[in-house]
Scaffold this motif. Sequence first.
Motif, PDB file in Angstrom:
ATOM      1  N   THR A  88       0.963  -1.310  -0.280  1.00 16.44           N
ATOM      2  CA  THR A  88      -0.149   0.041  -0.163  1.00 16.44           C
ATOM      3  C   THR A  88       0.742   1.651   0.181  1.00 16.44           C
ATOM      4  O   THR A  88       0.476   2.462   0.066  1.00 16.44           O
ATOM      5  CB  THR A  88      -0.318   0.334   1.761  1.00 16.44           C
ATOM      6  N   GLY A  89       1.847   1.311   0.029  1.00 18.04           N
ATOM      7  CA  GLY A  89       2.843   2.545   0.335  1.00 18.04           C
ATOM      8  C   GLY A  89       2.305   3.272   2.305  1.00 18.04           C
ATOM      9  O   GLY A  89       3.098   4.522   1.295  1.00 18.04           O
ATOM     10  N   TYR A  90       1.670   2.647   2.494  1.00 17.78           N
ATOM     11  CA  TYR A  90       1.061   2.968   4.175  1.00 17.78           C
ATOM     12  C   TYR A  90       2.556   3.766   4.662  1.00 17.78           C
ATOM     13  O   TYR A  90       3.037   3.426   5.010  1.00 17.78           O
ATOM     14  CB  TYR A  90       0.334   1.781   4.549  1.00 17.78           C
ATOM     15  N   ARG A  91       2.501   5.412   5.051  1.00 21.70           N
ATOM     16  CA  ARG A  91       3.089   6.001   6.361  1.00 21.70           C
ATOM     17  C   ARG A  91       2.677   5.624   7.678  1.00 21.70           C
ATOM     18  O   ARG A  91       1.775   5.755   7.294  1.00 21.70           O
ATOM     19  CB  ARG A  91       4.169   6.696   6.043  1.00 21.70           C
ATOM     20  N   THR A  92       3.165   5.029   8.657  1.00 23.86           N
ATOM     21  CA  THR A  92       3.108   5.428  10.024  1.00 23.86           C
ATOM     22  C   THR A  92       2.987   6.550  10.418  1.00 23.86           C
ATOM     23  O   THR A  92       3.863   7.986   9.502  1.00 23.86           O
ATOM     24  CB  THR A  92       3.324   4.112  10.441  1.00 23.86           C
TER      25      THR A  92
END
Length: 335
Positions: A88-92
């Motif tokens: 997803t390319g998610y950044r926390t």
Amino acid sequence: MGIPLLLLGGLALGWLLAGWLIGGWRVPPAHAFACPDGMVAIPAGSYRIGAGGQRPEEGPPALVRLSPFCLATHEVTNRQFAAFVEATGYRTVAERPLSREQFPTLSVAERAPGSLVFRPLDPGEPIGPMAGWHWVPGADWRHPEGPGSSIEHLLDHPVVQVAYEDAEAYAAWRGADLPSEAQWEFAARGGLRDQVFGWGDTWDANRANTWQGPFPYRDSAEDGHAGTAPVGSYAPNGYGLHDTTGNVWEWTADWFAPGHQLLVDRPDPRLDDAAASSDPREPGVAKHVIKGGSFLCSPSYCSRYRPAAREAESPDTGTSHIGIRLASQPLNASL
């Protein structure tokens, strides 16, 4: 002369009721419905959430009713979370700068991405209000202790440094949910009723990853681990769930309020109104319930590794001892 069938039936009913009332009575496991891979079936039931005579925020106990549900056998691992990020390319939250609007008095450097990390105190160092906790720029799920640390050898350990928003995002990607506090506690009891721990009334440090030794100076690792442990390192409870005691705290869907008055005698209750949240230690700050305790809990310090124990946590901050466990609805409920 034989015993009349009516009398036998009455005796059987009496034994059943007695079993229900005795604290160690076990709820039969639920096999009548299917769960997603990696999850186990938790049966419908009623129980008393919370505990009396422990910490003020845990009581008084309240009756709640639950439908059957599914819960993951272990906490989300670094390996699993890495797959989510890759897909997803998610950044926390910990990988993003702090908001200028939320923290207008902080400089750009002070708003740099980071998170909270626990580091044991040196011998003789005084215990301050934070008791070993530090804000560390660069700390995130890939670098749980800060710059220079890595998860390379921790892929089967629970992911940490995840804020509530991150936990929700991961759950949504998996098509799952975060458990309610009532679901989490019922499942953590493993089928036991009114027992102190998930295995009975007697504490056993070898059944969970917790702190041994003088807190916050030295964890002797007598249970086999200092810091997090690979998921499933300890025996499961009666429902087949690992690490509901210790290892890392786990986010729940509920907002935190002292006691359980808002859940009393409700089916499948959860406190989903942030406006109803309150923590006497920080009035006006809405927080979520976390459950299960962590590797930092010890009998002399935290001791919140009991199923009834709970803590309030700000949803916008990750730490090095809070992780995720997923819940879901049954795939083919037939109860």
